[in-house]
Enzyme design. Structure first.
Site, PDB file in Angstrom:
ATOM      1  NE  ARG A 161       8.410  -4.166 -27.609  1.00  0.00           N
ATOM      2  CZ  ARG A 161       9.324  -5.496 -27.582  1.00  0.00           C
ATOM      3  NH1 ARG A 161       9.276  -6.334 -28.410  1.00  0.00           N
ATOM      4  NH2 ARG A 161      10.616  -4.537 -27.647  1.00  0.00           N
ATOM      5  CB  SER A 165      14.282  -5.136 -27.099  1.00  0.00           C
ATOM      6  OG  SER A 165      13.527  -4.419 -28.108  1.00  0.00           O
ATOM      7  CE  LYS A 217      15.336 -11.353 -29.880  1.00  0.00           C
ATOM      8  NZ  LYS A 217      15.467  -9.684 -29.715  1.00  0.00           N
ATOM      9  CB  THR A 218      11.143  -9.597 -34.449  1.00  0.00           C
ATOM     10  OG1 THR A 218      11.417 -10.314 -33.253  1.00  0.00           O
ATOM     11  CG2 THR A 218       9.765 -10.054 -35.130  1.00  0.00           C
ATOM     12  NE  ARG A 223      12.860  -5.749 -21.529  1.00  0.00           N
ATOM     13  CZ  ARG A 223      13.932  -5.518 -20.933  1.00  0.00           C
ATOM     14  NH1 ARG A 223      14.593  -5.536 -19.560  1.00  0.00           N
ATOM     15  NH2 ARG A 223      14.979  -5.150 -21.981  1.00  0.00           N
ATOM     16  CG  ASP A 243      12.317 -12.215 -27.412  1.00  0.00           C
ATOM     17  OD1 ASP A 243      13.130 -11.325 -27.724  1.00  0.00           O
ATOM     18  OD2 ASP A 243      11.689 -11.977 -26.216  1.00  0.00           O
ATOM     19  CE  LYS A 283      12.053 -10.114 -23.336  1.00  0.00           C
ATOM     20  NZ  LYS A 283      12.838 -11.283 -23.870  1.00  0.00           N
TER      21      LYS A 283
END
Length: 532
Positions: A324, A239, A243-244, A60, A258, A200
């Site tokens: 990713r 990130s 989390k995942t 990002r 997410d 996002k």
């Protein structure tokens, strides 16, 4: 070439855009893959995954994100965190982007953000790249065919990577731009192929809209006990904090990885897919996520692969450490079909502590939970943002400052109210370093993290013995089955305990200095937690 429904006079809301090439509406995954291949946008990998690289933008670009400053939002946007754009700059940007689009083909996906229909928004995504259409179709929620017949967009996103902004003309920072106009219900994205900007941008929209309805938007993953949605857990974190990985627990049902909301009805996913980091991914540690990388329609972003066999290299980060895979939620066998759960029973705040100071798990009081939520301490992980090549300690309020258009206290107060109302237990979990800081110590063993989380979620820590951490004042378990006792006391993991003390004092001061900005807005008990 024809892939689906075409309309060369595509109407964007109440504004007419004419002179485009072919416009393809709501293509399904096979047609989008076919289009992307014919247009030379990427390669077909093993199992039908789509392999793509995104050029110089492999993460990002948060400094290039702007909010248009109109009267309706002037008093509600957190301007210290969100770069403003003038309405005149946006109008010029829109005009020039539309002119740039002339004669080119575009792909439209009509999608939904939010699994709870009471609080969902309709989003029309207009993408220059077919694979961006595949990505966002995977990541947002797909209406059924009947709903598409009467689809009316609440917001429209136009993503045109080949367009370059003019900072002087468009009132932006660089040739890359993400511009959000709440009055015109439109987002313009230009100058970057990184697909994460698409999802996002929708998350940021929901972060602005939902608090007005008393709903807590959360940068978190979520799961619930199998067969028992009442036993829901949410995992806050930036990130790279896990989390995942940690929410994809085979013993629990995955709600999402997410973005979620917490309403009066409970927890609901904003999305319909997952966007997992794949660096060092292995079939032994994360078999289901690994398996998605060779399934049809999964978007593999910025991974090195063998040009002959198309075998993916999960250890080669020469393109980026932020490699990713974007895949639909149903590719995970224990994913929830409805993507909803109950009110969180446990709230986990994930942090990647590059200082090696924080324990692997700590229990937080409600005041401490708000303190750590507003602090949002973690480390930026290599590759997630441009220019980040190794972990850097940072404070990202609400564990997601780049996506928060409102002031942090708005989200903090919502969280505190819901914790008080529903009695959630809060935990701080460090997935970062132990035995020393980054460069000296080692990453926290994921096996230990999973064991500690299981103990917390299953209630086995309720009767455990705790000690009070001398630096932060939270409670740390003394002993947990399956976890080495020394790991629970980070000072003991360092070769030089006095070096640990100096590092801990440094981190405490960083917390204190960062939190001064919130002192005028918080209650005395949270201030007391800050002092401790």
């Amino acid at each position: 070439m024809t892939f689906g429904r075409v309309n060369p006079q595509f109407s964007l809301e109440d504004q007419q855009i004419s002179g485009l090439g072919d416009v393809y509406y709501n293509l399904t995954e096979p047609a989008l893959v076919e289009a992307a291949l014919k247009r030379g946008e990427g390669n077909l990998g093993k199992g039908g995954a789509f392999l793509v690289t995104t050029g110089k933008f492999t993460g990002r670009s948060p400094k290039d994100k702007h909010v248009v400053k109109t009267d309706s939002v002037a008093d509600s946007i957190w301007w210290e965190n969100n770069a403003e754009m003038s309405p005149e700059g946006f109008d010029a940007l829109y005009k020039d982007m539309v002119a740039h689009m002339q004669g080119k083909d575009y792909f439209v996906q009509d999608l939904v953000g939010g699994a709870d229909p009471k609080h969902a928004i309709n989003v029309r995504m207009v993408t220059e790249l077919a694979w961006h259409g595949l990505f966002i179709r995977t990541m947002l929620r797909r209406p059924d065919a009947e709903a598409l017949q009467d689809f009316i967009a609440d917001f429209t996103v136009i993503n045109c990577p080949s367009f370059q902004a003019d900072p002087a003309k468009h009132n932006c920072r660089s040739e890359t731009v993400i511009a959000m106009n709440f009055d015109r219900k439109m987002i313009l994205i230009g100058g970057t192929e990184y697909a994460g900007e698409n999802k996002k941008s929708v998350f940021t929209l929901l972060n602005y809209l939902l608090p007005e309805k008393g709903i807590m938007p959360m940068h978190c993953s979520a799961n619930h006990a199998t067969g028992n949605p009442v036993d829901t857990a949410v995992f806050f974190g930036l990130s790279g904090t896990g989390k995942t990985t940690l929410s994809a627990d085979p013993e629990r049902t995955l709600i999402g990885d997410d973005e979620h909301g917490w309403s009066d009805n409970g927890t609901f996913n904003f999305e319909g897919g997952c966007y997992a980091k794949t660096i060092n991914l292995s079939p032994e540690a994360e078999p289901e996520i690994y398996a998605t990388t060779s399934k049809f329609g999964t978007v593999i972003e910025n991974m090195v692969f063998d040009p002959n066999t198309f075998e993916l290299d999960f250890d080669d980060d020469s393109l980026t450490a932020n490699m990713r895979a974007a895949y639909p939620l149903h590719y995970i066998s224990n994913a929830s079909e409805k993507a909803v759960g109950g009110h969180p029973k446990n709230i986990i705040m994930l942090t990647c502590d590059a200082f090696g100071v924080l324990p692997p798990i700590a229990r937080l009081s409600p005041a401490q939970a708000m303190y750590h939520f507003l602090s949002g301490f973690t480390s930026k992980v290599a590759g997630t943002e441009r220019g980040v090549t190794e972990p850097e300690p940072t404070f990202s309020t609400c564990f997601g400052a780049p996506f928060m258009p409102r002031r942090p206290e708005v989200y903090g107060n919502l969280l505190r109210e819901k914790i008080a109302q529903h009695g959630a237990t809060c935990w701080l979990v460090n997935t970062g370093w132990t035995g020393g800081a980054h460069g000296t110590g080692s990453r926290m063993p994921i096996k230990a993290t999973r064991a500690l989380l299981s103990a917390a979620l299953e209630g086995r820590l309720a009767d455990a013995e705790f000690r009070k951490d001398p630096n932060f004042g939270f409670d740390v378990p003394v002993e947990v089955n399956g976890v080495a006792d020394i790991l629970l006391d980070p000072r003991r993991t360092w070769d030089d305990p006095e070096s640990y003390d100096r590092q801990a004092a440094k981190l405490v001061k960083m917390f204190s200095d960062n939190f001064e900005q919130y002192l005028p807005y918080i209650d005395d008990d949270v201030k007391a937690a800050a002092i401790n």
